[in-house]
Design a protein around this motif. Structure first.
Motif, short mmCIF file in Angstrom:
data_model
loop_
_atom_site.label_atom_id
_atom_site.label_comp_id
_atom_site.label_asym_id
_atom_site.label_seq_id
_atom_site.Cartn_x
_atom_site.Cartn_y
_atom_site.Cartn_z
N PRO A 20 0.97 16.34 10.28
CA PRO A 20 0.03 15.21 10.22
C PRO A 20 -0.91 15.29 9.02
O PRO A 20 -1.35 16.37 8.62
CB PRO A 20 -0.75 15.33 11.54
N ALA A 21 -1.20 14.11 8.44
CA ALA A 21 -2.32 13.96 7.52
C ALA A 21 -3.48 13.41 8.34
O ALA A 21 -3.30 12.50 9.15
CB ALA A 21 -1.96 13.00 6.39
N ALA A 67 -4.41 4.38 1.37
CA ALA A 67 -2.95 4.21 1.34
C ALA A 67 -2.26 5.51 1.73
O ALA A 67 -2.71 6.62 1.39
CB ALA A 67 -2.49 3.78 -0.05
N LEU A 68 -1.15 5.36 2.45
CA LEU A 68 -0.29 6.48 2.82
C LEU A 68 1.02 6.38 2.07
O LEU A 68 1.52 5.27 1.83
CB LEU A 68 0.00 6.46 4.32
N TYR A 69 1.61 7.52 1.71
CA TYR A 69 2.90 7.55 1.02
C TYR A 69 3.83 8.49 1.79
O TYR A 69 3.49 9.64 2.05
CB TYR A 69 2.73 8.02 -0.43
N ILE A 70 5.02 7.97 2.15
CA ILE A 70 6.00 8.76 2.90
C ILE A 70 7.40 8.44 2.36
O ILE A 70 7.63 7.42 1.72
CB ILE A 70 5.95 8.49 4.42
N LEU A 71 8.35 9.35 2.65
CA LEU A 71 9.76 9.14 2.35
C LEU A 71 10.49 8.84 3.65
O LEU A 71 10.31 9.56 4.63
CB LEU A 71 10.39 10.37 1.69
N ALA A 72 11.30 7.79 3.66
CA ALA A 72 12.11 7.44 4.82
C ALA A 72 13.58 7.70 4.51
O ALA A 72 14.01 7.59 3.36
CB ALA A 72 11.90 5.98 5.21
N SER A 116 20.80 7.63 2.10
CA SER A 116 19.89 7.19 1.06
C SER A 116 18.46 7.30 1.56
O SER A 116 18.20 7.76 2.67
CB SER A 116 20.21 5.75 0.66
N GLY A 117 17.51 6.87 0.71
CA GLY A 117 16.11 6.98 1.08
C GLY A 117 15.25 5.97 0.37
O GLY A 117 15.71 5.22 -0.50
N ALA A 118 13.97 5.96 0.74
CA ALA A 118 13.00 5.07 0.12
C ALA A 118 11.63 5.71 0.17
O ALA A 118 11.28 6.41 1.13
CB ALA A 118 12.98 3.71 0.83
N LEU A 119 10.85 5.47 -0.88
CA LEU A 119 9.44 5.82 -0.91
C LEU A 119 8.65 4.60 -0.46
O LEU A 119 8.87 3.49 -0.98
CB LEU A 119 9.02 6.24 -2.32
N TRP A 120 7.74 4.79 0.50
CA TRP A 120 6.96 3.69 1.04
C TRP A 120 5.47 3.94 0.86
O TRP A 120 4.99 5.07 0.99
CB TRP A 120 7.23 3.51 2.53
N GLU A 121 4.75 2.85 0.58
CA GLU A 121 3.30 2.84 0.60
C GLU A 121 2.88 2.03 1.82
O GLU A 121 3.41 0.95 2.07
CB GLU A 121 2.75 2.21 -0.67
N ILE A 122 1.91 2.54 2.58
CA ILE A 122 1.49 1.90 3.83
C ILE A 122 -0.02 1.78 3.86
O ILE A 122 -0.74 2.72 3.45
CB ILE A 122 1.96 2.72 5.07
N ASP A 123 -0.52 0.67 4.35
CA ASP A 123 -1.96 0.49 4.58
C ASP A 123 -2.35 1.38 5.76
O ASP A 123 -1.88 1.17 6.89
CB ASP A 123 -2.25 -0.98 4.89
N ALA A 124 -3.21 2.37 5.53
CA ALA A 124 -3.54 3.33 6.57
C ALA A 124 -4.31 2.69 7.72
O ALA A 124 -4.25 3.17 8.86
CB ALA A 124 -4.35 4.49 5.99
N ARG A 125 -5.01 1.62 7.45
CA ARG A 125 -5.81 0.99 8.51
C ARG A 125 -4.94 0.24 9.50
O ARG A 125 -5.18 0.27 10.71
CB ARG A 125 -6.83 0.04 7.88
N THR A 126 -3.90 -0.42 8.99
CA THR A 126 -3.10 -1.30 9.84
C THR A 126 -1.69 -0.81 10.12
O THR A 126 -1.02 -1.30 11.03
CB THR A 126 -2.99 -2.69 9.20
N GLY A 127 -1.18 0.11 9.28
CA GLY A 127 0.21 0.54 9.39
C GLY A 127 1.18 -0.41 8.72
O GLY A 127 2.40 -0.26 8.84
N ARG A 128 0.67 -1.36 7.97
CA ARG A 128 1.51 -2.38 7.34
C ARG A 128 2.07 -1.85 6.01
O ARG A 128 1.32 -1.42 5.14
CB ARG A 128 0.67 -3.63 7.08
N PRO A 129 3.41 -1.87 5.82
CA PRO A 129 3.98 -1.48 4.52
C PRO A 129 3.54 -2.45 3.43
O PRO A 129 3.52 -3.67 3.63
CB PRO A 129 5.49 -1.58 4.75
#
Length: 456
Positions: free
Chosen positions: A143-144, A194-199, A206-219
Motif C-alpha cells: 500500500p501507498a 495522482a496515483l501511478y500503477i501498472l496493470a 501486455s500491460g499499461a501505465l495508468w494515472e488515477i485521481d487519488a481522491r475519486t479513483g477515476r483514471p
C-alpha cells in the motif's frame, strides 16, 4: 495481431480518447513536482512527498534506504501473525507502517488487509474480495499511504482505497475501468493527488501505465503500449523529469514527467531479444523479464533482468552505462545508498552483491543460502534481505559479513522495514507438492508477518 490500443478501444470507459497509444480523460491536469523537490534537504536523503505520505521502497525514487535506522546486533521475534496462504511465487507485500508509526498495514495474498499495532494487536481486518474466486491471488503490491487513506492494487485487476482509521473501503476502481486488466501487482506511486500503477492483461500478454485521481479513483490517463505483464512499481525522479518501469518483455520504459510523453525504451538481453518462448504472436520473447522495481539516482536507472545482468541506464536517453553479470536471474528490488554511492541487489545465484553506482565494480558479495526475489533494505549499518532458505538476513553494509539471521516458516520474499526499533517483514506460506504436477498442492501453514525487536 491485436494491440493493447485496439483492445482498450473496445472497452466502454466513458470519456476516454486514444492518441498514439495513450489515453486521456476528464481534462487531465499534470501533477506538480514542487512538493517533492522543495525543502527536501540534500539529494542524498530520501525524498518524501509530504510528512503524511509513505509508499513502497519509501519514496518516489524507490531507494529502500533508511539511514536513520539502527538494526540491533541481535534480535528476537516479538510477534507474528498469519497472513499469506497462496502458493504464487511472486514476492509478497511488504508491511507498511503508517506515517505516525502507530499502525502497520499488511496486504495479504488472500485478499485481506490487516491493520496491526506495533505490539502485534489486531486493529481490524478488511475482506476486500481481491482473493475471491478460483485462482485468485489477492495482494502482492504494497500500500501507498496518504494521510489516513491506503491505496493498493489487487490480482483481481482492481485498485482499492481504504480508510485506515475506520478499516473500511473508500472506493474501488474495477478491472473494467482499467480496460479489462487481470492484475495489478505493482505498488502505487503517489504525487500531488495522482496515483501511478501498472496493470496487466492477457490475450495478448501486455500491460499499461495508468494515472488515477487519488481522491475519486477515476483514471485520468494511460499508456497501453507495453508488452509483457508488468509487475514492477513505477519510479519517479522529479529532478530528472522521468518516470521509469520495466515489464516481462525485458524492456525498460521511460516517460517524461509530468508530461508523460514517451522518452525512450531499453531492451535487456540484446537488440534481438533473449532466447526463449515467443509471446503475443511474436510481439516479444521471454528470457529477459524485468520483475524488480527500478530505483532512480544520480541521473540513472538501476535495473535487474532475467538475462542475469544488472544495468545502469542513463535517464536522459536510456543508454547503457554499465552492466554487471551474475549469471542467474535477477528479480529482486535493489536497495540504494546514495551517501556511499552503492547499490545492493540479490540474485537467483543465492548471493547479494554490493556494486559501485558509478562504475558497476563489485565491492562485496554474500551468500544468503537461497534465491532472493524480494526487496533489499539499506540502513545505517546493515542490509536486510529475505531468502528462499526461509531466513531473514542482516548483512554488514560495508563488508557483507552476516550480523545475524532469523529462521522463519516459509520463503522470505517480503521486504523488511525498520521503524522505531522494530523490524517488520512477511513470508510466503508453506506448501507441500508445490512443484509436483502429479500431486495436489497442500498449504501446510500460513505465511506470517513478523516483528523483530532487540534481544536484550
Amino acid at each position: 495481431m491485436p494491440t493493447r490500443r485496439k483492445l482498450l478501444a473496445t472497452v466502454a470507459t466513458a470519456g476516454l480518447a486514444s492518441i498514439s497509444g495513450c489515453t486521456t480523460a476528464y481534462g487531465r491536469m499534470s501533477p506538480s513536482c514542487s512538493q517533492a523537490t522543495a525543502d527536501a534537504g540534500p539529494t542524498t536523503t530520501p525524498r518524501p512527498v509530504a510528512d503524511d505520505v509513505t509508499m513502497f521502497r519509501r519514496g518516489l525514487r524507490r531507494w529502500g534506504y533508511y539511514p536513520e535506522a539502527t538494526v540491533p546486533s541481535d534480535v528476537q521475534v516479538d510477534w507474528s501473525v498469519p497472513v499469506n496462504g497462496i502458493g504464487h511465487t511472486a514476492a509478497k507485500s511488504t508491511p507498511r507502517p503508517m506515517p505516525d508509526g502507530e499502525t502497520i498495514l499488511v496486504a495479504s495474498d488472500t485478499g485481506e488487509i490487516h491493520a496491526v499495532t506495533p505490539e502485534g494487536e489486531n486493529r481490524w481486518t478488511l475482506e476486500t474480495g481481491a482473493g475471491v474466486g478460483p485462482g485468485s491471488l489477492g495482494f502482492h503490491g504494497t500500500p501507498a499511504v496518504v494521510g489516513d487513506t491506503a491505496y493498493v492494487g489487487g490480482y483481481d485487476g482492481a485498485l482499492y482505497a481504504v480508510d485506515v482509521e475506520a478499516g473500511e473501503l473508500t472506493w474501488r476502481t474495477g478491472a473494467r475501468e482499467f480496460g479489462g486488466s487481470i492484475a495489478i501487482g505493482s505498488s502505487p506511486a503517489y504525487i500531488d493527488g495522482a496515483l501511478y500503477i501498472l496493470a496487466e492483461y492477457s490475450n495478448p500478454a501486455s500491460g499499461a501505465l495508468w494515472e488515477i485521481d487519488a481522491r475519486t479513483g477515476r483514471p485520468t490517463w494511460s499508456d497501453d503500449d507495453i508488452w509483457g505483464m508488468p509487475h514492477p512499481s513505477p519510479a519517479i525522479d522529479c529532478d530528472a523529469g522521468r518516470l521509469v518501469t520495466g515489464s516481462n518483455d525485458g524492456v525498460v520504459y521511460c516517460w517524461e514527467f509530468p508530461s508523460l510523453e514517451r522518452a525512450w525504451t531499453f531492451q535487456a538481453g540484446g537488440e534481438d531479444g533473449p532466447d526463449g518462448e515467443e509471446m503475443a504472436d511474436g510481439a516479444f520473447t521471454l528470457g529477459a523479464e524485468i520483475k524488480g522495481t527500478t530505483p532512480v539516482y544520480d541521473g540513472a536507472a538501476f535495473v535487474g533482468s532475467w538475462d542475469g545482468r544488472f544495468y545502469r541506464l542513463d535517464l536522459e536517453d536510456g543508454r547503457e552505462e554499465w552492466s554487471f553479470d551474475t549469471g542467474r536471474v535477477i528479480m529482486s528490488n535493489p536497495a540504494l545508498d546514495p551517501e556511499g554511492g552503492v547499490v545492493y541487489v540479490g540474485s537467483d545465484d543465492n548471493h547479494v552483491y554490493a556494486l559501485d553506482t558509478d562504475t558497476g565494480e563489485q565491492l562485496w558479495s554474500a551468500n544468503v543460502g537461497g534465491t532472493v526475489i524480494g526487496s533489499l533494505t539499506a540502513t545505517a549499518e546493515t542490509i536486510l534481505v529475505g531468502s528462499y532458505d526461509t531466513h531473514l538476513y542482516a548483512l554488514d553494509r560495508e563488508t557483507g559479513e552476516r550480523r545475524w539471521r532469523v529462521e522463519n516458516r516459509g520463503h522470505v520474499t517480503g521486504g523488511a522495514i525498520p521503524r522505531d526499533g522494530r523490524i517488520y517483514y512477511s513470508e510466503r506460506g508453506v506448501f507441500s507438492n508445490y512443484w509436483d504436477d502429479d500431486e495436489e498442492t497442500v498449504l501446510e501453514e500460513r505465511g506470517h508477518a513478523y516483528c523483530l525487536v532487540a534481544d536484550d
